[in-house]
Design an enzyme around this catalytic site. Sequence first.
Site, mmCIF file in Angstrom:
data_model
loop_
_atom_site.group_PDB
_atom_site.id
_atom_site.type_symbol
_atom_site.label_atom_id
_atom_site.label_comp_id
_atom_site.label_asym_id
_atom_site.label_seq_id
_atom_site.Cartn_x
_atom_site.Cartn_y
_atom_site.Cartn_z
ATOM 1 N N HIS A 101 44.607 -0.538 -10.316
ATOM 2 C CA HIS A 101 43.489 -0.993 -10.226
ATOM 3 C C HIS A 101 42.432 -0.199 -9.211
ATOM 4 C CE1 HIS A 101 44.260 -5.287 -11.216
ATOM 5 N NE2 HIS A 101 45.568 -4.683 -10.984
ATOM 6 N N ASN B 116 43.907 -12.060 -11.243
ATOM 7 C CA ASN B 116 43.479 -11.491 -12.426
ATOM 8 C C ASN B 116 42.495 -12.200 -13.102
ATOM 9 O OD1 ASN B 116 44.493 -8.766 -11.972
ATOM 10 N ND2 ASN B 116 46.469 -9.406 -13.201
ATOM 11 N N TYR C 193 52.849 -4.169 -1.776
ATOM 12 C CA TYR C 193 51.096 -4.034 -1.419
ATOM 13 C C TYR C 193 51.103 -3.514 0.098
ATOM 14 C CZ TYR C 193 49.730 -6.425 -5.416
ATOM 15 O OH TYR C 193 49.338 -6.708 -6.822
HETATM 16 FE FE1 HDE Z 1 49.246 -5.679 -8.421
HETATM 17 N N1 HDE Z 1 49.249 -4.070 -7.351
HETATM 18 N N2 HDE Z 1 51.258 -5.710 -8.734
HETATM 19 N N3 HDE Z 1 49.077 -7.508 -9.625
HETATM 20 N N4 HDE Z 1 47.214 -5.767 -8.000
HETATM 21 C C1 HDE Z 1 48.132 -3.631 -6.688
HETATM 22 O O1 HDE Z 1 48.010 -2.760 -4.560
HETATM 23 C C2 HDE Z 1 52.076 -4.633 -7.936
HETATM 24 C C3 HDE Z 1 50.265 -7.830 -10.116
HETATM 25 C C4 HDE Z 1 46.437 -7.041 -8.573
HETATM 26 O O2 HDE Z 1 41.264 -4.634 -5.210
HETATM 27 C C5 HDE Z 1 48.406 -2.370 -5.901
HETATM 28 O O3 HDE Z 1 46.522 -2.159 -2.890
HETATM 29 C C6 HDE Z 1 53.299 -5.065 -8.455
HETATM 30 C C7 HDE Z 1 49.903 -9.266 -10.632
HETATM 31 C C8 HDE Z 1 45.002 -6.705 -8.153
HETATM 32 O O4 HDE Z 1 42.577 -3.608 -4.080
HETATM 33 C C9 HDE Z 1 50.154 -2.300 -5.918
HETATM 34 C C10 HDE Z 1 53.177 -5.991 -9.246
HETATM 35 C C11 HDE Z 1 48.658 -9.362 -10.494
HETATM 36 C C12 HDE Z 1 45.041 -5.398 -7.278
HETATM 37 C C13 HDE Z 1 50.345 -3.680 -6.845
HETATM 38 C C14 HDE Z 1 52.064 -6.339 -9.477
HETATM 39 C C15 HDE Z 1 48.353 -8.228 -9.744
HETATM 40 C C16 HDE Z 1 46.273 -4.860 -7.486
HETATM 41 C C17 HDE Z 1 47.832 -1.126 -6.148
HETATM 42 C C18 HDE Z 1 54.515 -6.677 -10.082
HETATM 43 C C19 HDE Z 1 47.616 -10.573 -10.784
HETATM 44 C C20 HDE Z 1 44.191 -4.701 -6.769
HETATM 45 C C21 HDE Z 1 46.908 -0.794 -5.164
HETATM 46 C C22 HDE Z 1 55.506 -7.174 -9.315
HETATM 47 C C23 HDE Z 1 48.235 -11.917 -10.059
HETATM 48 C C24 HDE Z 1 43.572 -5.418 -5.377
HETATM 49 C C25 HDE Z 1 47.017 -1.876 -3.952
HETATM 50 C C26 HDE Z 1 42.488 -4.391 -4.811
HETATM 51 C C27 HDE Z 1 46.800 -4.025 -6.662
HETATM 52 C C28 HDE Z 1 51.461 -3.725 -7.137
HETATM 53 C C29 HDE Z 1 51.587 -7.201 -10.569
HETATM 54 C C30 HDE Z 1 46.706 -8.090 -9.399
HETATM 55 C C31 HDE Z 1 50.731 -0.942 -6.372
HETATM 56 C C32 HDE Z 1 54.485 -4.238 -7.754
HETATM 57 C C33 HDE Z 1 50.958 -10.185 -11.402
HETATM 58 C C34 HDE Z 1 43.788 -7.433 -8.328
HETATM 59 O O5 HDE Z 1 50.641 -2.330 -4.426
#
Ligand code: HDE
Length: 716
Positions: free
Chosen positions: A96, A169, A383
């Site tokens: 993202h 999402n 996060y």
């Molecule tokens: Fe994320 N995800 N994610 N994700 N995600 C990040 O956090 C992660 C997942 C989502 O505008 C990271 O700040 C793992 C689902 C959004 O700043 C990180 C898993 C959904 C955003 C991270 C998921 C999301 C992130 C990278 C699996 C929808 C952007 C930068 C367990 C419900 C937030 C950050 C923004 C961002 C990890 C799965 C949505 C790496 C480990 C499911 C919208 O922490």
Amino acid sequence: MPAKPRSIQRASVKAPAKKSRPRSSKSSEIAGAAGELHQVAGAGVPTLTTQQGVPVSDDQNTLRIGASGPALLEDFHFREKIFHFDHERIPERVVHARGFGAHGFFECYQSLSKITKADLFQRAGERTEAFVRFSTVAGSKGSPDLARDVRGFAVKLYTKQGNWDLIGNNIPVFFIQDAIKFPDVIHAAKPEPDCDFPQAQTAHDNFWDFISLTPESIHMAMWIMSDRAIPRSFRFMEGFGVHTFRLVAENGRSTFVKFHWKPKLGLQSVLWNEAVKINGADPDFHRRDLWNSIQAGSFPEWELGVQLLDDAFVKRFPFDILDPTKLVPEEDAPVRRVGQLVLNRCVDNFFAETEQVAFCTQNIVPGIDFSNDPLLQGRNFSYLDTQLKRLGSPNFTQLPVNAPRCPFRTLQQDGHMATINPINRVNYEPNSWGGESGGPREDPKNGFRSYPAQEEGEKIRQRPETFADHYSQARQFYMSQTPVERGHIARAFTFELSKVQKVAIRERVVAHLRNVHEDLATEVRRNLRLQTMPKPALAALPTRTDLKPSRALSILQNPPPSFAGRKVGVLISDGVDSKLLGALRRAVTGAGATVEIVAPNVGGVEASDGTWIEADQKLDGAPSVLYDAVALLLGESAGATLANVAPARDFIADAFAHLKVIAYTAGGLQLIEGALGRAKIDEGFVKLQSPKSIKTFLDACARLRVWSREPKVMLR
Ligand code: HDE
């Protein structure tokens, strides 16, 4: 040369949003416009200083020995400036990375006190400050906006009981069922590690290799191959919390819940051929759209919907509500709309706000709680960890965009860049100092308490058996689409798999599609020209065929209520009928849409009555892919001339191929004939001659696309 202009028409722009910082665009407000090349401090012009506040006398030249001599180390202004510049970047988000944010508010429609004690849901009409960041997942920070990808929809709500981050999402399910697979799915989607391409694309071997070996991802693969992954605007897409959460009432009762954001302007996506071209014409298409609509006072709005899942529902629902690869169809559990989100203020500084905003799934408030969704549990670690890496200090919570708006007091202290520092003697607890000097204390009554769920079991690494059905909802999604949308899904799979070099991977994906729907598998196989049809992939459970289609899963069955929020590109030339243009402009803006004037030169054109009309865009910088509909208001002979000009031919050819409604005058007809041929004129063309025909044009625009044209322009 056109004759001297008599009067100038300007595009009408609504007043900017009250709170957004207005930007100067008038040339007279720009220093230097009057001829002076270099300004110095003086009356009304502030003095430039170093970070230490020392006034700077010369910001153009380094300190040297003689004009041609070596530079001096003692030049503290130069060293400070370069040192700071060298450290201007922070690590981009690992996923993202490309995103765009805005401020706004959430307004509660009705009290939900019976189901949650969360403060923001207690009083009808009460507003809670919000910050939202939309994003793509796979591309890096500078990647184009219209990559085929999931869009992030992250909302920070600054409630009176602390910050609640709902990080969702625009697709309601996810690729994987266990957080331990997240690095794998993301590595596979990102550029391949040796060559570092392709950028922001899943159309490559590694991604489809992973997907084809991970059956649980097939449901989400269906969504990303649908038009959901190429939205027309952030404003026209839904958001989903994805996981099941809990709402907890004052009396301790818990209800499972799924969160939805419903755009008030309806759903709309672009076509793939259009997306590819938008990425070239305007890689900032989505962020520009959000920025411009907020600046114009046309505030993007969504309604928050909740699906409440009681114990009886959880028992009878055929899938596990904790499985993030499954959704709960709206027909099975209605979405109750409980409030609205309005984005009404652009950021003042992209870095300070959009880049530094730190969303954390762990940020919840009393009245809301986690479920045992294994993905959510993993995210709760990731996060916080990632924010420390990106922002470099545990004090990122003190940055204005991240700090709560309610009073907050912790005993945490020090660390890089702490700006909130203890002023008391006491920084520990328990302590025997009383009252205010004893510092903050826990509050057993109002403090956050986890829902006391009963948990027991063996310590094992194992998925629940209730997660084992990987295809039934993928099939249900496909069955819920209109024939047009099914065609797009088949073509998206074909496109992506045609970029995959290993035939075995193409075959493995088709083998999974056979478990989704034979029609889909057959079409993709035919389009790929696979010589033999692969056997269906081995499935842990057979695909259910009894799930009813859900209208809510289709974009085209949820069209916008009107043409509001959309944009018409009007191509004009010298000799344009200014009265007709004025009437068209009034009608379009009256419908809540906008007009952008495109002309061969940005300076403008001279209308047939001698008025001068400024253009917003030069033709070769504004192809028709940037608009929802187009109008060709060309002077008498201009159409024939433009029919020989490549960008003009492309303008109309693409508008036609992208199934747009096209309005034209007699001059416009010459361009159509020259570029397309008269035979191509179909029900999507409207001849503009009277106010009535303008209405016919706008009515057609409201349907967004001329789908009946599609079979004539598509390659299989
Ligand atoms: Fe994320 N995800 N994610 N994700 N995600 C990040 O956090 C992660 C997942 C989502 O505008 C990271 O700040 C793992 C689902 C959004 O700043 C990180 C898993 C959904 C955003 C991270 C998921 C999301 C992130 C990278 C699996 C929808 C952007 C930068 C367990 C419900 C937030 C950050 C923004 C961002 C990890 C799965 C949505 C790496 C480990 C499911 C919208 O922490």
